[in-house]
Design an enzyme around this catalytic site. Structure first.
Site, PDB file in Angstrom:
ATOM      1  N   LYS A  32     -10.945  -0.406  -6.901  1.00  0.00           N
ATOM      2  CA  LYS A  32      -9.915  -0.479  -5.869  1.00  0.00           C
ATOM      3  C   LYS A  32     -10.474  -1.208  -4.654  1.00  0.00           C
ATOM      4  CE  LYS A  32      -8.409   3.068  -3.067  1.00  0.00           C
ATOM      5  NZ  LYS A  32      -8.150   2.638  -1.684  1.00  0.00           N
ATOM      6  N   ASP A  59      -5.257  -2.585  -3.020  1.00  0.00           N
ATOM      7  CA  ASP A  59      -4.565  -1.526  -2.266  1.00  0.00           C
ATOM      8  C   ASP A  59      -4.272  -2.021  -0.852  1.00  0.00           C
ATOM      9  OD1 ASP A  59      -3.737   0.899  -1.199  1.00  0.00           O
ATOM     10  OD2 ASP A  59      -5.742   1.776  -1.145  1.00  0.00           O
ATOM     11  N   LYS A  61      -0.966  -1.838   0.484  1.00  0.00           N
ATOM     12  CA  LYS A  61       0.187  -1.059   0.997  1.00  0.00           C
ATOM     13  C   LYS A  61       1.129  -1.913   1.840  1.00  0.00           C
ATOM     14  CE  LYS A  61      -2.293   3.390   1.125  1.00  0.00           C
ATOM     15  NZ  LYS A  61      -3.710   3.016   0.918  1.00  0.00           N
ATOM     16  N   ASP A  64       7.056  -4.780   4.841  1.00  0.00           N
ATOM     17  CA  ASP A  64       7.577  -5.816   5.749  1.00  0.00           C
ATOM     18  C   ASP A  64       8.970  -6.179   5.257  1.00  0.00           C
ATOM     19  OD1 ASP A  64       7.782  -7.971   7.611  1.00  0.00           O
ATOM     20  OD2 ASP A  64       5.607  -8.230   7.552  1.00  0.00           O
ATOM     21  N   THR A  68       9.183 -11.648   3.189  1.00  0.00           N
ATOM     22  CA  THR A  68       7.730 -11.738   3.450  1.00  0.00           C
ATOM     23  C   THR A  68       6.945 -11.040   2.344  1.00  0.00           C
ATOM     24  OG1 THR A  68       8.194 -11.747   5.805  1.00  0.00           O
ATOM     25  CG2 THR A  68       5.953 -11.174   5.165  1.00  0.00           C
ATOM     26  N   THR A 122      -0.462  10.928   2.494  1.00  0.00           N
ATOM     27  CA  THR A 122      -0.912  12.331   2.451  1.00  0.00           C
ATOM     28  C   THR A 122      -1.424  12.786   3.823  1.00  0.00           C
ATOM     29  OG1 THR A 122      -2.922  11.462   1.479  1.00  0.00           O
ATOM     30  CG2 THR A 122      -1.458  12.638   0.008  1.00  0.00           C
ATOM     31  N   ARG A 184     -12.069  15.521  -6.985  1.00  0.00           N
ATOM     32  CA  ARG A 184     -13.430  16.002  -6.739  1.00  0.00           C
ATOM     33  C   ARG A 184     -13.923  16.773  -7.951  1.00  0.00           C
ATOM     34  NH1 ARG A 184     -13.017  12.834  -3.534  1.00  0.00           N
ATOM     35  NH2 ARG A 184     -13.359  12.853  -1.286  1.00  0.00           N
ATOM     36  N   GLY A 213     -13.466   7.898  -4.879  1.00  0.00           N
ATOM     37  CA  GLY A 213     -14.324   7.133  -3.980  1.00  0.00           C
ATOM     38  C   GLY A 213     -15.686   7.763  -3.819  1.00  0.00           C
ATOM     39  N   ARG A 214     -15.821   8.556  -2.755  1.00  0.00           N
ATOM     40  CA  ARG A 214     -17.140   9.081  -2.366  1.00  0.00           C
ATOM     41  C   ARG A 214     -17.911   9.836  -3.437  1.00  0.00           C
ATOM     42  NH1 ARG A 214     -14.488  11.149   3.060  1.00  0.00           N
ATOM     43  NH2 ARG A 214     -12.771  11.092   1.565  1.00  0.00           N
TER      44      ARG A 214
END
Ligand code: C5P
Length: 242
Positions: A32, A59, A61, A64, A68, A122, A184, A213-214
C-alpha cells in the site's frame, strides 16, 4: 495464498529500500502506497515497486468533482496499479466517474484496477457525525448508507473495520470487497488503533483483504512477521502457536 497488504507508511525511497531489503528478492508483495510516500516521491515510486515485481494499492482517497476524479483516475490507472480508493462522500456521480476513469486509463489488455471507497473515516466519532456533519443517524448508519451507495455506483468495495463486514455485506453483496485495516496479531502493540482484530479473526469474519502496517514495518524481523501474519490470514497456525 492470500497476501496481507503491507502499508508502506514510510517517508521516501531510501526507507522503502531499507525495508524491502529484509525480504527475498523474488517474493512478490502486495504493497500500500499512501499519501505520505506518493506526495514525496510521485508516480515514480509506483513504477519502481512494480518493476520489482510487487502489486500496488494506491491509497490516495480521492474526493473532488466528478470530472477531476475521472481524469485523475485515468492517469493513475496507467501506472498498472491493482487497487485504489475514493471517498464515498463524493457522491454517486463522482464514484461512477472514478470507475469510468479507471476503465479508460487501464493499460491495454489488462483488467481495470479495483476501486474501493472510504465510508466514514475510522477517526471520525459518532459525535462528529451528528454535531459537525449534521447526520442525526450517527457514524455506523451513515457508513452503511455510504456502502450501499458505493455498491450502487459500480464500485467494488469499501474500507471498513472487520467488525462491520457482516452488516456491510448484508446491505450490498457477498462478493462486495471489504478491506480491513486495524489488524494486530496476538501479542503485538496496538498503537493508536482502537478496535483491532487478529488476522485469523478478520478471516473468520469474512474480510476480503487486510492491510497491516506497523506489526510488519516495525518488527525486528519484518519478513518473519509478514510470514506469520500471512499464515494466520490463510487459516494456518502461526509459528508463534506451533
Ligand atoms: O500500522 P497499522 O497497521 O495501524 O496501519 C494501518 C494502515 O491502514 C495505515 O496506513 C492507515 O492509514 C490505514 N487505515 C487505517 N484505518 C482506516 C483506513 C486506513 O488504519 N480506516
Amino acid at each position: 495464498m492470500k497476501r496481507p497488504i503491507i502499508a508502506l507508511d514510510l517517508p521516501n525511497r531510501q526507507a522503502i529500500d531499507d525495508f524491502l531489503s529484509h525480504f527475498p528478492k523474488d517474493e512478490s508483495l502486495y504493497l500500500k502506497v499512501g499519501m505520505e510516500l506518493y506526495y514525496q516521491e510521485g508516480p515514480a515510486i509506483v513504477r519502481y515497486l512494480k518493476e520489482l515485481g510487487h502489486d500496488i494499492f494506491l491509497d490516495l482517497k480521492m474526493h473532488d468533482i466528478p470530472n477531476t476524479v475521472e481524469r485523475a483516475m485515468k492517469g493513475i490507472a496507467g501506472l498498472g496499479i491493482k487497487l485504489t480508493n475514493i471517498h464515498a462522500a463524493g457522491g454517486k456521480e463522482m464514484m461512477m466517474a472514478a470507475v469510468r476513469g479507471l476503465e479508460t486509463g487501464k493499460p491495454s489488455g489488462q483488467t481495470r484496477p479495483q476501486l474501493i471507497a472510504v465510508t466514514q473515516l475510522t477517526s471520525t466519532s459518532d459525535e462528529q457525525v451528528k454535531e459537525e456533519q449534521l447526520i442525526p443517524v450517527g457514524v455506523s448508519e451513515s457508513a452503511k448508507q455510504y456502502a450501499k451507495l458505493t455498491h450502487e455506483s459500480g464500485v467494488d468495495g469499501v474500507v471498513c473495520s472487520a467488525l462491520e463486514v457482516e452488516a456491510i455485506k448484508k446491505v450490498t453483496a457477498p462478493e462486495f470487497i471489504c478491506l480491513t485495516p486495524g489488524i494486530r496479531p496476538k501479542g503485538t502493540a496496538v498503537g493508536d488503533q482502537k478496535r483491532v482484530v487478529t488476522p485469523e479473526m478478520a478471516s473468520t469474519i469474512g474480510s476480503d483483504l487486510i492491510v497491516v502496517g506497523r506489526p510488519i514495518t516495525q518488527a525486528e524481523n519484518p519478513y518473519q512477521a509478514y510470514l506469520e501474519i500471512k499464515k494466520e490470514w490463510n487459516g494456518e497456525k502461526s509459528y508463534a502457536n506451533n
